[in-house]
Motif scaffolding. Structure first.
Motif, PDB file in Angstrom:
ATOM      1  N   ARG A   1       0.831  -1.209   0.000  1.00 22.98           N
ATOM      2  CA  ARG A   1       0.000   0.000   0.000  1.00 22.98           C
ATOM      3  C   ARG A   1       0.869   1.265   0.000  1.00 22.98           C
ATOM      4  NH1 ARG A   1      -5.035   0.104   0.192  1.00 22.98           N
ATOM      5  NH2 ARG A   1      -5.324  -1.596   1.670  1.00 22.98           N
ATOM      6  N   ASP A   2       1.927   1.265   0.791  1.00 23.00           N
ATOM      7  CA  ASP A   2       2.825   2.427   0.830  1.00 23.00           C
ATOM      8  C   ASP A   2       3.532   2.625  -0.516  1.00 23.00           C
ATOM      9  OD1 ASP A   2       2.068   2.727   3.467  1.00 23.00           O
ATOM     10  OD2 ASP A   2       3.927   1.878   4.287  1.00 23.00           O
ATOM     11  N   VAL A   3       3.909   1.533  -1.144  1.00 23.75           N
ATOM     12  CA  VAL A   3       4.567   1.623  -2.449  1.00 23.75           C
ATOM     13  C   VAL A   3       3.609   2.195  -3.486  1.00 23.75           C
ATOM     14  CG1 VAL A   3       5.664   0.325  -4.316  1.00 23.75           C
ATOM     15  CG2 VAL A   3       6.132  -0.294  -1.931  1.00 23.75           C
ATOM     16  N   THR A   4       2.390   1.703  -3.514  1.00 21.61           N
ATOM     17  CA  THR A   4       1.431   2.197  -4.509  1.00 21.61           C
ATOM     18  C   THR A   4       1.057   3.652  -4.249  1.00 21.61           C
ATOM     19  OG1 THR A   4      -0.432   1.236  -3.279  1.00 21.61           O
ATOM     20  CG2 THR A   4       0.493  -0.072  -5.089  1.00 21.61           C
ATOM     21  N   ARG A   5       1.048   4.056  -3.002  1.00 28.39           N
ATOM     22  CA  ARG A   5       0.787   5.476  -2.702  1.00 28.39           C
ATOM     23  C   ARG A   5       1.914   6.361  -3.232  1.00 28.39           C
ATOM     24  NH1 ARG A   5      -1.583   4.509   3.304  1.00 28.39           N
ATOM     25  NH2 ARG A   5      -3.752   4.287   2.700  1.00 28.39           N
ATOM     26  N   LEU A   6       3.148   5.907  -3.090  1.00 32.19           N
ATOM     27  CA  LEU A   6       4.286   6.652  -3.649  1.00 32.19           C
ATOM     28  C   LEU A   6       4.192   6.713  -5.179  1.00 32.19           C
ATOM     29  CD1 LEU A   6       7.360   5.436  -1.552  1.00 32.19           C
ATOM     30  CD2 LEU A   6       6.471   7.767  -1.722  1.00 32.19           C
ATOM     31  N   MET A   7       3.822   5.589  -5.785  1.00 27.47           N
ATOM     32  CA  MET A   7       3.667   5.558  -7.242  1.00 27.47           C
ATOM     33  C   MET A   7       2.601   6.559  -7.676  1.00 27.47           C
ATOM     34  SD  MET A   7       4.030   1.398  -7.706  1.00 27.47           S
ATOM     35  CE  MET A   7       3.304   1.325  -9.326  1.00 27.47           C
ATOM     36  N   LEU A   8       1.507   6.629  -6.939  1.00 26.38           N
ATOM     37  CA  LEU A   8       0.433   7.576  -7.242  1.00 26.38           C
ATOM     38  C   LEU A   8       0.919   9.019  -7.081  1.00 26.38           C
ATOM     39  CD1 LEU A   8      -2.558   8.231  -7.834  1.00 26.38           C
ATOM     40  CD2 LEU A   8      -2.974   7.993  -5.372  1.00 26.38           C
ATOM     41  N   GLN A   9       1.597   9.311  -5.985  1.00 28.65           N
ATOM     42  CA  GLN A   9       2.106  10.667  -5.734  1.00 28.65           C
ATOM     43  C   GLN A   9       3.030  11.147  -6.842  1.00 28.65           C
ATOM     44  OE1 GLN A   9       4.087  10.388  -1.972  1.00 28.65           O
ATOM     45  NE2 GLN A   9       2.282  10.969  -0.791  1.00 28.65           N
ATOM     46  N   HIS A  10       3.843  10.238  -7.366  1.00 21.61           N
ATOM     47  CA  HIS A  10       4.836  10.603  -8.384  1.00 21.61           C
ATOM     48  C   HIS A  10       4.359  10.319  -9.809  1.00 21.61           C
ATOM     49  CE1 HIS A  10       7.908  11.560  -5.428  1.00 21.61           C
ATOM     50  NE2 HIS A  10       7.473  10.524  -4.749  1.00 21.61           N
ATOM     51  N   ASN A  11       3.103   9.897  -9.924  1.00 18.57           N
ATOM     52  CA  ASN A  11       2.514   9.589 -11.229  1.00 18.57           C
ATOM     53  C   ASN A  11       3.381   8.592 -12.004  1.00 18.57           C
ATOM     54  OD1 ASN A  11       0.496   9.774 -13.182  1.00 18.57           O
ATOM     55  ND2 ASN A  11       1.603  11.364 -14.304  1.00 18.57           N
ATOM     56  N   GLU A  12       3.795   7.536 -11.328  1.00 19.59           N
ATOM     57  CA  GLU A  12       4.634   6.505 -11.931  1.00 19.59           C
ATOM     58  C   GLU A  12       3.899   5.175 -11.926  1.00 19.59           C
ATOM     59  OE1 GLU A  12       7.438   6.908 -13.460  1.00 19.59           O
ATOM     60  OE2 GLU A  12       7.709   9.003 -12.909  1.00 19.59           O
ATOM     61  N   SER A  13       4.158   4.368 -12.937  1.00 23.11           N
ATOM     62  CA  SER A  13       3.492   3.077 -13.044  1.00 23.11           C
ATOM     63  C   SER A  13       4.374   1.929 -12.564  1.00 23.11           C
ATOM     64  CB  SER A  13       3.052   2.839 -14.482  1.00 23.11           C
ATOM     65  OG  SER A  13       4.143   2.986 -15.368  1.00 23.11           O
ATOM     66  N   ALA A  14       5.541   2.261 -12.006  1.00 23.10           N
ATOM     67  CA  ALA A  14       6.435   1.229 -11.491  1.00 23.10           C
ATOM     68  C   ALA A  14       7.321   1.809 -10.395  1.00 23.10           C
ATOM     69  CB  ALA A  14       7.307   0.667 -12.610  1.00 23.10           C
ATOM     70  N   ALA A  15       7.792   0.906  -9.542  1.00 17.82           N
ATOM     71  CA  ALA A  15       8.747   1.277  -8.494  1.00 17.82           C
ATOM     72  C   ALA A  15       9.917   0.306  -8.567  1.00 17.82           C
ATOM     73  CB  ALA A  15       8.085   1.193  -7.118  1.00 17.82           C
ATOM     74  N   LEU A  16      11.120   0.839  -8.414  1.00 20.74           N
ATOM     75  CA  LEU A  16      12.301  -0.004  -8.340  1.00 20.74           C
ATOM     76  C   LEU A  16      12.494  -0.394  -6.891  1.00 20.74           C
ATOM     77  CD1 LEU A  16      14.683   1.865 -10.799  1.00 20.74           C
ATOM     78  CD2 LEU A  16      13.024   0.039 -11.250  1.00 20.74           C
ATOM     79  N   VAL A  17      12.774  -1.673  -6.662  1.00 21.96           N
ATOM     80  CA  VAL A  17      12.859  -2.204  -5.308  1.00 21.96           C
ATOM     81  C   VAL A  17      14.308  -2.602  -5.024  1.00 21.96           C
ATOM     82  CG1 VAL A  17      11.951  -3.908  -3.690  1.00 21.96           C
ATOM     83  CG2 VAL A  17      10.485  -3.035  -5.535  1.00 21.96           C
ATOM     84  N   THR A  18      14.809  -2.129  -3.891  1.00 18.17           N
ATOM     85  CA  THR A  18      16.202  -2.398  -3.546  1.00 18.17           C
ATOM     86  C   THR A  18      16.325  -3.164  -2.241  1.00 18.17           C
ATOM     87  OG1 THR A  18      16.431  -0.313  -2.353  1.00 18.17           O
ATOM     88  CG2 THR A  18      16.998  -0.294  -4.697  1.00 18.17           C
ATOM     89  N   GLU A  19      17.465  -3.806  -2.127  1.00 15.95           N
ATOM     90  CA  GLU A  19      17.853  -4.458  -0.886  1.00 15.95           C
ATOM     91  C   GLU A  19      19.302  -4.060  -0.657  1.00 15.95           C
ATOM     92  OE1 GLU A  19      17.115  -8.756   1.188  1.00 15.95           O
ATOM     93  OE2 GLU A  19      17.301  -8.704  -0.980  1.00 15.95           O
ATOM     94  N   HIS A  20      19.574  -3.371   0.430  1.00  9.16           N
ATOM     95  CA  HIS A  20      20.907  -2.836   0.735  1.00  9.16           C
ATOM     96  C   HIS A  20      21.398  -1.923  -0.381  1.00  9.16           C
ATOM     97  CE1 HIS A  20      20.868  -5.654   4.030  1.00  9.16           C
ATOM     98  NE2 HIS A  20      20.719  -6.657   3.186  1.00  9.16           N
ATOM     99  N   GLY A  21      20.474  -1.158  -0.976  1.00  6.29           N
ATOM    100  CA  GLY A  21      20.819  -0.184  -2.007  1.00  6.29           C
ATOM    101  C   GLY A  21      20.982  -0.730  -3.405  1.00  6.29           C
ATOM    102  N   VAL A  22      20.924  -2.039  -3.574  1.00  9.97           N
ATOM    103  CA  VAL A  22      21.105  -2.674  -4.883  1.00  9.97           C
ATOM    104  C   VAL A  22      19.744  -3.127  -5.413  1.00  9.97           C
ATOM    105  CG1 VAL A  22      22.172  -4.635  -6.075  1.00  9.97           C
ATOM    106  CG2 VAL A  22      23.425  -3.423  -4.288  1.00  9.97           C
ATOM    107  N   LEU A  23      19.516  -2.920  -6.708  1.00 14.60           N
ATOM    108  CA  LEU A  23      18.252  -3.323  -7.317  1.00 14.60           C
ATOM    109  C   LEU A  23      18.044  -4.822  -7.162  1.00 14.60           C
ATOM    110  CD1 LEU A  23      15.848  -2.282  -9.144  1.00 14.60           C
ATOM    111  CD2 LEU A  23      17.134  -3.302 -11.023  1.00 14.60           C
ATOM    112  N   THR A  24      16.878  -5.178  -6.648  1.00 21.58           N
ATOM    113  CA  THR A  24      16.536  -6.589  -6.513  1.00 21.58           C
ATOM    114  C   THR A  24      15.309  -6.944  -7.332  1.00 21.58           C
ATOM    115  OG1 THR A  24      16.262  -8.387  -4.929  1.00 21.58           O
ATOM    116  CG2 THR A  24      15.077  -6.365  -4.464  1.00 21.58           C
ATOM    117  N   GLY A  25      14.486  -5.924  -7.688  1.00 21.10           N
ATOM    118  CA  GLY A  25      13.294  -6.198  -8.464  1.00 21.10           C
ATOM    119  C   GLY A  25      12.572  -4.932  -8.869  1.00 21.10           C
ATOM    120  N   ILE A  26      11.443  -5.154  -9.535  1.00 25.13           N
ATOM    121  CA  ILE A  26      10.588  -4.055  -9.972  1.00 25.13           C
ATOM    122  C   ILE A  26       9.145  -4.420  -9.627  1.00 25.13           C
ATOM    123  CG2 ILE A  26      10.407  -4.986 -12.323  1.00 25.13           C
ATOM    124  CD1 ILE A  26      10.351  -2.037 -13.310  1.00 25.13           C
ATOM    125  N   PHE A  27       8.396  -3.434  -9.213  1.00 26.08           N
ATOM    126  CA  PHE A  27       6.991  -3.615  -8.868  1.00 26.08           C
ATOM    127  C   PHE A  27       6.193  -2.665  -9.747  1.00 26.08           C
ATOM    128  CE2 PHE A  27       3.203  -2.467  -6.351  1.00 26.08           C
ATOM    129  CZ  PHE A  27       2.672  -3.732  -6.142  1.00 26.08           C
TER     130      PHE A  27
END
Length: 144
Positions: free
Chosen positions: A25-51
């Motif tokens: 829910r927090d991720v989708t709210r950020l996506m809505l705020q920034h008008n983005e259709s995806a979020a990059l997901v990191t673990e320890h600062g390194v890309l691990t996936g995309i949502f």
């Protein structure tokens, strides 16, 4: 234009980047705020996936998961294809076309996300080409 390096296309544009344990829910709210259709997901600062919004629809809503309790790491696309910021934009478009996806994370050599190329960026190329064609036609009309 497709030969421009990707860093010229993304041009220090803001993008949504979240931690793997953040609730959906927090991720989708950020996506809505920034008008983005995806979020990059990191673990320890390194890309691990995309949502993406598709992940939210099919992996969360359709599956009946609780968006407040589900961490984004449980429903993201792991290890997405990526591209470096100095590659040509045309290469990114080709990768998205061949892979059948609309978002391509841009990463630094150390795996840290620096941006995202989207199918929407290709529309900018079409709009530019269309504008140039209109100018050419007007010039021809004036000459004739």
């Amino acid at each position: 234009m497709p030969s421009r390096p990707i860093h010229h296309v993304i041009n220090d544009r803001k993008f949504v980047c979240v931690s793997i344990d953040m609730p959906v829910r927090d991720v989708t709210r950020l996506m809505l705020q920034h008008n983005e259709s995806a979020a990059l997901v990191t673990e320890h600062g390194v890309l691990t996936g995309i949502f993406t919004e598709r992940d939210a629809t099919f992996r969360v809503l359709a599956a009946g998961l609780d968006a407040d309790l589900t961490p984004v790491g449980a429903v993201l696309t792991h290890n997405p294809q990526t591209i470096g910021e100095h590659h040509p934009f045309g290469h990114a478009l080709h990768m998205m076309y061949e892979g059948g996806f609309r978002h391509l994370p841009v990463v630094a050599p150390d795996g840290r996300p620096v941006g995202i190329v989207t199918a929407r960026d290709a529309l900018g190329l079409d709009a530019t080409a269309f504008g140039e064609e209109l100018i050419r036609r007007e010039e021809i009309t004036v000459i004739l």
